[in-house]
Design an enzyme around this catalytic site. Structure first.
Site, PDB file in Angstrom:
ATOM      1  N   GLN A  65       0.830  -1.194   0.000  1.00 51.43           N
ATOM      2  CA  GLN A  65       0.000   0.000   0.000  1.00 51.43           C
ATOM      3  C   GLN A  65       0.874   1.256   0.000  1.00 51.43           C
ATOM      4  O   GLN A  65       0.657   2.191  -0.773  1.00 51.43           O
ATOM      5  CB  GLN A  65      -0.899   0.006   1.248  1.00 51.43           C
ATOM      6  CG  GLN A  65      -1.771   1.247   1.364  1.00 51.43           C
ATOM      7  CD  GLN A  65      -2.788   1.317   0.247  1.00 51.43           C
ATOM      8  OE1 GLN A  65      -3.492   0.355  -0.005  1.00 51.43           O
ATOM      9  NE2 GLN A  65      -2.869   2.443  -0.440  1.00 51.43           N
ATOM     10  N   ARG A 118      -1.605   0.792  -6.948  1.00 48.96           N
ATOM     11  CA  ARG A 118      -1.316  -0.527  -6.383  1.00 48.96           C
ATOM     12  C   ARG A 118      -0.856  -1.459  -7.513  1.00 48.96           C
ATOM     13  O   ARG A 118       0.083  -2.229  -7.364  1.00 48.96           O
ATOM     14  CB  ARG A 118      -2.567  -1.121  -5.713  1.00 48.96           C
ATOM     15  CG  ARG A 118      -3.055  -0.387  -4.477  1.00 48.96           C
ATOM     16  CD  ARG A 118      -2.080  -0.459  -3.339  1.00 48.96           C
ATOM     17  NE  ARG A 118      -1.783  -1.830  -2.957  1.00 48.96           N
ATOM     18  CZ  ARG A 118      -2.524  -2.593  -2.151  1.00 48.96           C
ATOM     19  NH1 ARG A 118      -3.607  -2.098  -1.597  1.00 48.96           N
ATOM     20  NH2 ARG A 118      -2.166  -3.832  -1.845  1.00 48.96           N
TER      21      ARG A 118
HETATM   22  N1   CP Z   1      -6.078  -0.938   0.442  1.00 53.88           N
HETATM   23  C1   CP Z   1      -6.237  -2.271   0.389  1.00 53.88           C
HETATM   24  O1   CP Z   1      -5.344  -3.065   0.685  1.00 53.88           O
HETATM   25  O2   CP Z   1      -7.468  -2.658  -0.071  1.00 53.88           O
HETATM   26  P1   CP Z   1      -8.072  -4.122  -0.041  1.00 53.88           P
HETATM   27  O3   CP Z   1      -8.325  -4.494   1.399  1.00 53.88           O
HETATM   28  O4   CP Z   1      -9.346  -4.013  -0.835  1.00 53.88           O
HETATM   29  O5   CP Z   1      -7.097  -5.072  -0.670  1.00 53.88           O
END
Ligand code: CP
Ligand code: NVA
Length: 307
Positions: free
Chosen positions: A134, A294
């Site tokens: 992230q 991402r």
């Molecule tokens: N920000 C993130 O990791 O989103 P998810 O939980 O949807 O993978």
């Protein structure tokens, strides 16, 4: 030696900056019709999930497809791990079939065991302690929007959770100042704080921890928040909402930041709690650029570790 991505503290500033440049290049080329399906041709990535996901799962699966490789979604409940097979035996077995593992789970120590006991790269797709993928995407997004790291201040408001821990380390590693404002009893992990301070001593970044959300937001270039109730903490919701309300990123708190400050959130967002609609849907919100990045940042990680 096999290289992993377990925590950003394990990577040098140079490695992080190189990965961000690679991510930027892959994004630019992809948008201009250049295909990258030779980069991981014939490689397989296993995706172990013990927690829910939208962005991480989809971006890793699409990344592997676009790099010419293959991904296997392995829900922890559907593999023997969920019935008590050890992490070590899982690591040894998967190492005989596939070329890399991404895992989203609870304990950071489980991710470390997977890396120690297997013979293939392991990528941390979120634990209770860290969320390095992230933060790589977040740093890519800041660089894209602001053109630099040095001299910028990121204010993190809310829970001292996995995202906050990784932000402290990531910002410190690239030389961006960070102030994290968390309520009493909800501060960042002391190990993450000392890792961030160590990195900051090398890059000259400032790492400031406070309980005052206004002090944090003041003059910030980026205001960042995340859910007050991370996965696995659902039963604490009521108590947490009470403690965190003063940290809500609403128009008033956002107005303490610089007039050109950007709003960031790793998503999923809980509107009306950590952020109001007016801020997350406002013109200075870049949350979907973060989500997009991402894909690009993880492609760079995959090529670095598995290429
Ligand atoms: N920000 C993130 O990791 O989103 P998810 O939980 O949807 O993978
Ligand atoms: N802190 C959140 C991040 C979700 C991507 C959680 O762990 O649930």
């Amino acid at each position: 030696m096999v290289k992993h991505l377990l925590c950003l503290a394990d990577w040098t500033s140079e490695e992080i900056l190189e990965t961000l440049s690679m991510a930027e290049k892959l994004k630019y080329e992809n948008k201009n019709g250049i295909r990258h399906n030779h980069l991981l041709k014939g490689k397989t990535l296993g995706l172990i999930f013990s927690k829910a996901s939208t962005r991480t799962r989809v971006s890793f699966e699409v990344a592997m497809y676009q790099l010419g490789g293959y991904s296997l979604f392995l829900s922890a409940n559907d593999i023997q791990l969920g019935r008590g097979e050890t992490m070590a035996d899982t690591a040894k077995t998967l190492s005989r079939y596939i070329d890399g593992i991404m895992i989203r789970t609870y304990r950071q120590s489980d991710v470390e065991t997977l890396a120690e006991c297997g013979t293939i790269p392991v990528i941390n797709g979120l634990t209770d302690s860290y969320h390095p993928c992230q933060v790589l995407a977040d740093l890519q997004t800041v660089k894209e929007k602001k053109g630099k790291f040095k001299g910028l201040k990121l204010a993190y408001l809310g829970d001292g959770n996995n995202v906050a821990n990784s932000l402290l380390i990531g910002c410190a590693k690239v030389g961006m100042d960070i102030t994290a404002a968390t309520p009493e009893g909800y501060s960042c992990d002391p190990v993450a704080i000392s890792r961030a301070q160590e990195a900051a001593a090398e890059t000259g970044a400032k790492v400031v921890l406070t309980t005052d959300p206004i002090e944090a937001a003041k003059d910030a270039d980026v205001v960042y928040t995340d859910t007050w109730v991370s996965m696995g903490m659902e039963e604490e919701k009521e108590k947490r909402v009470q403690a965190f309300m003063p940290y809500q990123v609403n128009d008033e708190l956002f107005s303490k930041a610089r007039p050109d400050a950007l709003f960031m959130h790793c998503l999923p967002a809980y509107r009306g709690y950590e952020v109001t609609d007016s801020v997350i849907d406002g013109s200075r919100s870049i949350v979907f650029d973060q989500a997009e990045n991402r894909l690009h940042a993880q492609k760079a990680v995959l090529v670095k570790l598995m290429g």
